[in-house]
Design a protein around this motif. Structure first.
Motif, PDB file in Angstrom:
ATOM      1  N   VAL A  10       0.846  -1.196   0.000  1.00  0.00           N
ATOM      2  CA  VAL A  10       0.000   0.000   0.000  1.00  0.00           C
ATOM      3  C   VAL A  10       0.880   1.243   0.000  1.00  0.00           C
ATOM      4  O   VAL A  10       0.657   2.194  -0.753  1.00  0.00           O
ATOM      5  CB  VAL A  10      -0.906   0.013   1.250  1.00  0.00           C
ATOM      6  N   ILE A  23       4.522   4.944  -7.906  1.00  0.00           N
ATOM      7  CA  ILE A  23       3.848   5.846  -8.839  1.00  0.00           C
ATOM      8  C   ILE A  23       4.689   7.109  -9.037  1.00  0.00           C
ATOM      9  O   ILE A  23       4.862   7.597 -10.154  1.00  0.00           O
ATOM     10  CB  ILE A  23       2.426   6.188  -8.339  1.00  0.00           C
ATOM     11  N   LEU A  37       3.713   2.083 -15.469  1.00  0.00           N
ATOM     12  CA  LEU A  37       2.583   1.436 -14.804  1.00  0.00           C
ATOM     13  C   LEU A  37       1.316   1.452 -15.656  1.00  0.00           C
ATOM     14  O   LEU A  37       0.334   0.822 -15.323  1.00  0.00           O
ATOM     15  CB  LEU A  37       2.304   2.109 -13.457  1.00  0.00           C
ATOM     16  N   PHE A  75      -2.687  -5.896  -6.949  1.00  0.00           N
ATOM     17  CA  PHE A  75      -3.944  -5.240  -6.614  1.00  0.00           C
ATOM     18  C   PHE A  75      -3.740  -3.748  -6.338  1.00  0.00           C
ATOM     19  O   PHE A  75      -4.569  -2.924  -6.700  1.00  0.00           O
ATOM     20  CB  PHE A  75      -4.570  -5.920  -5.393  1.00  0.00           C
ATOM     21  N   ASN A  76      -2.635  -3.405  -5.728  1.00  0.00           N
ATOM     22  CA  ASN A  76      -2.386  -2.006  -5.406  1.00  0.00           C
ATOM     23  C   ASN A  76      -1.874  -1.196  -6.591  1.00  0.00           C
ATOM     24  O   ASN A  76      -1.827   0.020  -6.529  1.00  0.00           O
ATOM     25  CB  ASN A  76      -1.391  -1.899  -4.251  1.00  0.00           C
ATOM     26  N   LEU A  77      -1.426  -1.859  -7.634  1.00  0.00           N
ATOM     27  CA  LEU A  77      -0.783  -1.118  -8.718  1.00  0.00           C
ATOM     28  C   LEU A  77      -1.502  -1.212 -10.059  1.00  0.00           C
ATOM     29  O   LEU A  77      -1.209  -0.442 -10.964  1.00  0.00           O
ATOM     30  CB  LEU A  77       0.667  -1.592  -8.875  1.00  0.00           C
ATOM     31  N   TYR A  78      -2.414  -2.157 -10.210  1.00  0.00           N
ATOM     32  CA  TYR A  78      -2.996  -2.275 -11.548  1.00  0.00           C
ATOM     33  C   TYR A  78      -4.183  -1.340 -11.762  1.00  0.00           C
ATOM     34  O   TYR A  78      -4.674  -0.713 -10.827  1.00  0.00           O
ATOM     35  CB  TYR A  78      -3.342  -3.728 -11.892  1.00  0.00           C
ATOM     36  N   SER A  79      -4.589  -1.195 -13.016  1.00  0.00           N
ATOM     37  CA  SER A  79      -5.696  -0.317 -13.365  1.00  0.00           C
ATOM     38  C   SER A  79      -6.271  -0.805 -14.701  1.00  0.00           C
ATOM     39  O   SER A  79      -5.619  -1.575 -15.410  1.00  0.00           O
ATOM     40  CB  SER A  79      -5.191   1.116 -13.502  1.00  0.00           C
TER      41      SER A  79
END
Lengths: 553, 294, 301
Positions: free
Chosen positions: C123, C130, C155, C239-243
């Protein structure tokens, strides 16, 4: 030599014994009969009944000395006033942990007499036949005031808790009329000599001016703040739902097709127009090119740092903006709030929810369901018109606000489905007239806003921007009056196809929406998505939803 | 020829140092960044203004954690858990790895037993049945719920048995000829000679116990019994933006995720971080050979 | 008969030593394994594991018939395999390099520093990544800019996303992974080095012929255990980095199961996916176990 080996052996044995011993010890404790509290109350109707529940604490709950979840002024008051003794099967430290522990309780079939669950769990528990049909208990024990309180919205929320004409839960209600607004930097408007946004075109012009003229002087300005999850749910701040609404497009909602049926809003042509507009904005550099990887918290940096001056969000957005707007007791960013404009002559309709996502349910094993309803009655009474004595329910034994969050101890809480904050608060704050305030919520907000007005706490700027004369809620009466809102026409439990396919439909949608926005594909990809959506289960889902609609109209 | 090689050697040493120093630097930077955030004001942190030095220095994030009476209690639960958990787990690891380290001629069922244990890291019944087991044993709300379910750390057992195997056979044989039992051999020869491996598995166990928070949340029915990491999860207000109701707006103002999250890392990790440098002294080279010569 | 008694006489202490371990594993691992049945059930809490209706392979069908299933499996295996290989290679190399350091305190300092990132959460790290990888202001792109390379949206670009996951994960975990190999290094007989030196082997040759063979059992063990993770690509991190723009290259089994879990509160589906992952792990682990046994007559565990 042999001693060592024996020691090891003994340790191993002890280990095994402890397991079994522990098991027994605790069980015996559990079996001990409950120590009955002596009955001291006079005006009691029946004998004291006991109901068990599960509770969530939070980090701001501060107990008076000697009190705890087992014994406290609020529980004592319930026992004394309505003859219901509350016990807890377990207590979680906060709401997130509460939800995790609740899943375990349900899955292991170890539920208390009553508890707060979400909509999916309500359905699951109903199907598993683990919770009680409340129709009769509610009808018999709920007071007229309670019944009226929970029907203020015309009965929508109660309907969502009704399966086959059986009331399976008490909605943990709140006000569904939460609209989205535009928040923008009014100091920049003045600086650039621009008018307030009345139409979508105005808004786009302002966004473009904020980009090209860089009133924040950061060297890296953008038009509008967007984060990585702009469509899902009611993204509170940095979302784009309201942007869609301006184009008469809506996010994953079932709307009338004009022929008596329902269609899903995600695949309607209006969405294509909105996406086209977003793509144009992206091409012009009005949207942060990295928005797709930034969550709200990350994107908000650009708001605090004067890179961006426009953001969509709900009425509480100022509570977020205040982190950048007030510095060292001075307001350094001026923000204004405006209703969402429309792209054409017909006014935009704000997409809103039903105002309920959680329910209180009663276990089939519960011996005293009537006790739970009595808790509900009492809670509504103490919230709506508390006597001096009843302030204990809100603040604990001292009956004065200490910031101790004692209200959290009320085991069953429902909120008002309609409020008139929009009519009352802006007027009261403008005229500094506290006498017209009606509800507790209004009084709290008024006090906070006044702290900003009289300069004693500039940080309360946010409450002033929410409730003040030109605050967010001041827009509500007009929206309400002109019915410029739209609610989901489908409020049943998820249909079978929905349960299996909703995930892929939303995934595909987000993928294509983002790619169009980011100008990676042409806007015509939208049409391909619509075809795919239908094929992947969308058509099936639409059929099921329409069957439900025909039956529940 | 000789000077040439020593030059190459020296060059290698210099380059090696530089490479490792840069890598360590890359690992240290983010830590310093997070440390700086933890000492910065909420506003500066959420505006992303902090790099490697605190902006608007404050200890508010730490005060928030340390100021709570629950902190010490949770810390104490964690200490208990780590000591008890590591003791039980290491004891089990040591005695379980020993028989499994024998070869099949010495211990015919060893391969069966080895797979019996390994199977449990590959297959699991999931959260709910495990929870039910713990509950039916009456261990909810007791420290045993945190200690016993994971007490047999199969990964550590396998690691240790591989180290045991590397010990010279002569040692064991001579000890057995002297009439020592298996238990004595294990205690007198295996344990002292596998100190580096024990330090390694011990560290893994301690870190594992110290860091886990989910079991504390699931198995403890009263927040008073939470271990530190479970308690710290509640200090950060996690907010699902989709479910914010207007009544909660006040919480939004209090929300300063970044500084408290950063502080949490240090509050939580510091005690366990200092364990490693301490354990490094057990990484002694040649410990095995020394004993053989003797 | 006589042989058996003799065997028992010889081996009983060994059996005895395993009793506590076996007891605990039976109670806390084998008994709960009954829960695997949920994969084939529509689990109803108040009917329990033994009373819930069986629905055959429906949960598996839901998984197999998922439109993007091929993509998701590919992403998972691709990212996981790269992580396994890099997660083996980097810690071993670093352990050997650390071992070459002359001064003990320098070695310990570096050792401790590289171990720190293990304690950070994704997290927190996602926010840092980023920033560092930002195409407009990130330090990495600024450095690349010095070499005339156009900014890369690491990313947000499907070409890069998997590699960013692998590199950042290796960065976070290699220091912790190094510990095992450092412990393995201590077990190598110093006289082997002396012998090699007398034979005229340089440091590099010594590493090749003494150090690596000495570490081999642990390396093989770590490989075998890690290969079981071939379907675990790292949920927390991704989960914290994808989009949505990188779903194509980033969506893995675990993120998919998570999203499904929001839509339907069924335990069966998650259990079914878990069972599938277990079976695959089991196959890979036993394969490498038996190959090592057949080829080298070596038992990994």
């Amino acid at each position: 030599m042999k001693k060592k080996s024996r020691i090891l052996l003994i340790v191993a044995l002890i280990l095994c014994l402890t397991i079994t011993a522990c098991g027994k010890a605790t069980k015996e404790v559990e079996k001990q009969p409950e120590v009955k509290q002596p009955d001291t109350t006079v005006e009691q109707k029946d004998e004291v009944v006991e109901v068990s529940t599960v509770s969530a604490s939070d980090q701001y709950l501060k107990f008076d000395s000697g009190e705890s979840f087992d014994k406290n002024a609020v529980y004592d008051a319930y026992e004394k006033d309505v003859g219901v003794k509350i016990t807890n099967k377990w207590i979680a430290a906060d709401d997130n942990q509460f939800k995790e522990k609740l899943k375990m309780s349900i899955a292991s079939n170890d539920i208390p007499d009553f508890m707060r669950v979400n909509a999916t769990q309500l359905k699951e528990l109903t199907e598993a036949d683990m919770i009680m049909d409340l129709t009769e208990v509610y009808d018999k024990n709920a007071t007229d005031e309670t019944k009226k309180f929970l029907m203020m919205d015309g009965g929508m929320q109660m309907k969502t808790a009704t399966f086959d004409n059986k009331l399976m839960g008490i909605p943990s209600s709140y006000n569904p009329y939460q609209y989205q607004y535009i928040f923008l930097r009014t100091d920049w408007l003045k600086k650039l000599n621009l008018p307030e946004p009345k139409t979508m075109q105005d808004l786009l012009t302002i966004a473009e001016a904020f980009k090209t003229k860089d009133p924040g002087g950061t060297g890296k300005p953008y038009g509008i703040a967007v984060s990585k999850d702009p469509f899902n749910g009611n993204t509170g701040v940095t979302g784009l739902r309201a942007f869609l609404n301006s184009y008469h497009a809506y996010e994953n909602m079932w709307i009338e097709d004009g022929n008596g049926g329902l269609v899903n809003s995600d695949i309607q042509p209006q969405v294509k127009d909105a996406l086209k507009a977003l793509q144009d904005m992206f091409k012009k550099g009005l949207i942060d090119p990295e928005f797709a990887v930034k969550d709200t918290e990350k994107e908000a940096e650009l708001l605090y740092n004067n890179n961006i001056g426009i953001v969509y969000g709900q009425s509480w957005v100022p509570a977020q903006l205040v982190k950048g707007a007030v510095k060292d007791g001075k307001v350094v960013q001026e923000w204004g709030v405006f209703p969402i404009p429309s792209v054409d002559s017909s006014p935009a309709q704000s997409q809103i929810g039903l105002g309920v996502d959680e329910y209180y349910v009663i276990s089939k094993q519960a011996k005293h369901p009537e006790g739970v309803i009595r808790l509900l009655n009492q809670y509504i009474v103490t919230q709506a018109h508390p006597t001096e004595e009843q302030k204990v329910y809100e603040y604990g034994k001292d009956k004065v606000e200490k910031g101790a969050n004692y209200w959290l101890l009320n085991p069953l809480r429902v909120g008002r489905q309609i409020d008139n904050n929009g009519e009352i608060l802006p007027k009261a704050i403008e005229t500094k007239d506290a006498s017209i305030l009606e509800t507790k919520d209004q009084k709290t907000r008024y006090e906070r806003a006044m702290k900003y007005v009289d300069g004693s706490d500039i940080n309360m700027w946010w409450e002033y921007l929410i409730s003040g004369p030109k605050g967010a809620v001041s827009n509500v009466p007009a929206i309400q009056q002109n019915k410029q809102y739209l609610q989901n026409k489908f409020y049943g439990a998820p249909t079978p196809t929905m349960a299996d396919r909703q995930e892929i439909l939303i995934k595909k949608r987000d993928e294509v929406y983002f790619k169009i926005m980011m100008n990676q594909v042409s806007v015509d990809e939208f049409d391909k998505f619509v075809a795919e959506w239908k094929k992947l289960g969308g058509d099936e889902m639409t059929k099921e939803v329409n069957e439900w609609y025909a039956a529940n109209k | 020829m000789h000077t040439n090689r020593s030059f190459a050697r020296r060059l290698f040493l210099v380059i090696n140092f530089i490479v490792l120093a840069s890598i360590s630097f890359l690992c240290l930077m983010p830590i310093i960044h997070i440390l700086a955030i933890s000492f910065s004001s909420g506003a500066a942190a959420s505006a992303g203004k902090v790099t490697l030095w605190p902006v608007e220095f404050t200890t508010a994030a730490y005060d928030n954690v340390f100021g709570k009476p629950e902190y010490l209690r949770a810390f104490w639960v964690s200490i208990q858990r780590v000591f008890l958990g590591t003791a039980v787990s290491m004891l089990l690891t040591i005695i379980t790895a020993y028989p499994l380290s024998k070869d099949s001629r010495q211990f015919r069922l060893r391969t069966f037993y080895a797979w019996f244990f390994v199977f449990t890291i590959l297959f699991s019944g999931g959260l709910i049945p495990t929870y039910l087991t713990v509950k039916n044993l009456g261990m909810l709300d007791t420290i045993w719920a945190l200690v016993l379910p994971g007490a047999v750390a199969v990964f550590n057992v396998i690691l240790l048995l591989n180290f045991y195997r590397n010990l010279p056979k002569e040692l064991e044989e001579s000890s057995r000829i002297d009439g020592a039992s298996h238990f004595t051999t294990l205690w007198k020869i295996y344990v002292p000679l596998s100190l580096p491996a024990l330090a390694t598995t011990g560290l893994f166990t301690m870190v594992g116990h110290w860091n886990s928070w989910f079991d504390g949340m699931i198995y403890m029915n009263h927040p008073e019994n939470y271990p530190l990491q479970t308690f710290l999860q509640t200090v950060i207000i996690k907010m699902d933006f989709r479910f914010i109701k207007p009544e909660n707006a006040e919480l939004m103002v209090k929300l300063s995720d970044r500084t408290s999250r950063a502080a949490q890392i240090f509050v939580a990790a510091f005690p366990i971080l200092i364990v490693y440098p301490f354990l490094q002294r057990f990484f002694i080279k040649g410990i095995v050979m020394g004993s053989v010569k003797e | 008969m006589n042989g058996l008694t003799r065997m028992w006489k010889r081996e009983w202490p060994l059996h005895l030593m395993l009793v506590p371990g076996i007891a605990l594993v039976l109670i806390f691992s084998y008994i709960p394994m009954a829960g695997i049945m949920m994969a084939f059930q529509k689990y109803v809490p108040n009917k329990g594991l033994f009373g819930s209706p069986f629905i055959g392979l429906k949960n598996f069908k839901l998984l197999i018939e998922y439109p993007d299933i091929g993509r998701i499996f590919f992403n998972t295996v691709y990212i996981a395999l790269m992580k396994i290989v890099a997660g083996l290679f980097v810690p071993i190399t670093i352990a050997i390099l650390l071992n070459e350091l002359r001064k003990e305190w320098v070695k310990r300092t570096f050792q401790t520093l590289v171990y720190l990132p293990h304690f950070l959460s994704w997290v927190l790290l996602s926010g840092i990544l980023i920033d560092v990888l930002s195409p407009s202001s990130g330090i990495l792109n600024q450095v690349l800019g010095l070499f005339g390379i156009d900014p890369v949206f690491f990313l947000g670009d499907n070409k890069w996303f998997p590699y960013v996951m692998v590199i950042s994960d290796v960065w976070k975990e290699f220091g912790f992974g190094t510990i095992v190999y450092l412990a393995a290094l201590t077990g190598i007989n110093p006289s082997l080095y002396e012998a090699a030196e007398i034979d005229g082997a340089g440091r590099f040759k010594q590493t090749l012929h003494v150090t690596l063979p000495g570490m081999l059992p642990i390396i093989i063990l770590m490989f075998t255990l890690n290969i079981g993770n071939v379907l675990n690509a790292g949920f927390e991190q991704i989960f914290n980095l994808y989009s949505p723009p990188v779903y194509e290259s980033a969506d893995i089994i675990d993120t998919f199961v998570y999203r499904m879990g929001i839509q339907q509160a069924q335990f069966g589906f998650a259990t079914a996916v878990g069972l599938l992952k277990s079976v695959v792990s089991f196959i890979f682990v036993s394969m490498s176990y038996f190959i090592a046994y057949r080829v080298a007559n070596y038992r990994i565990f």
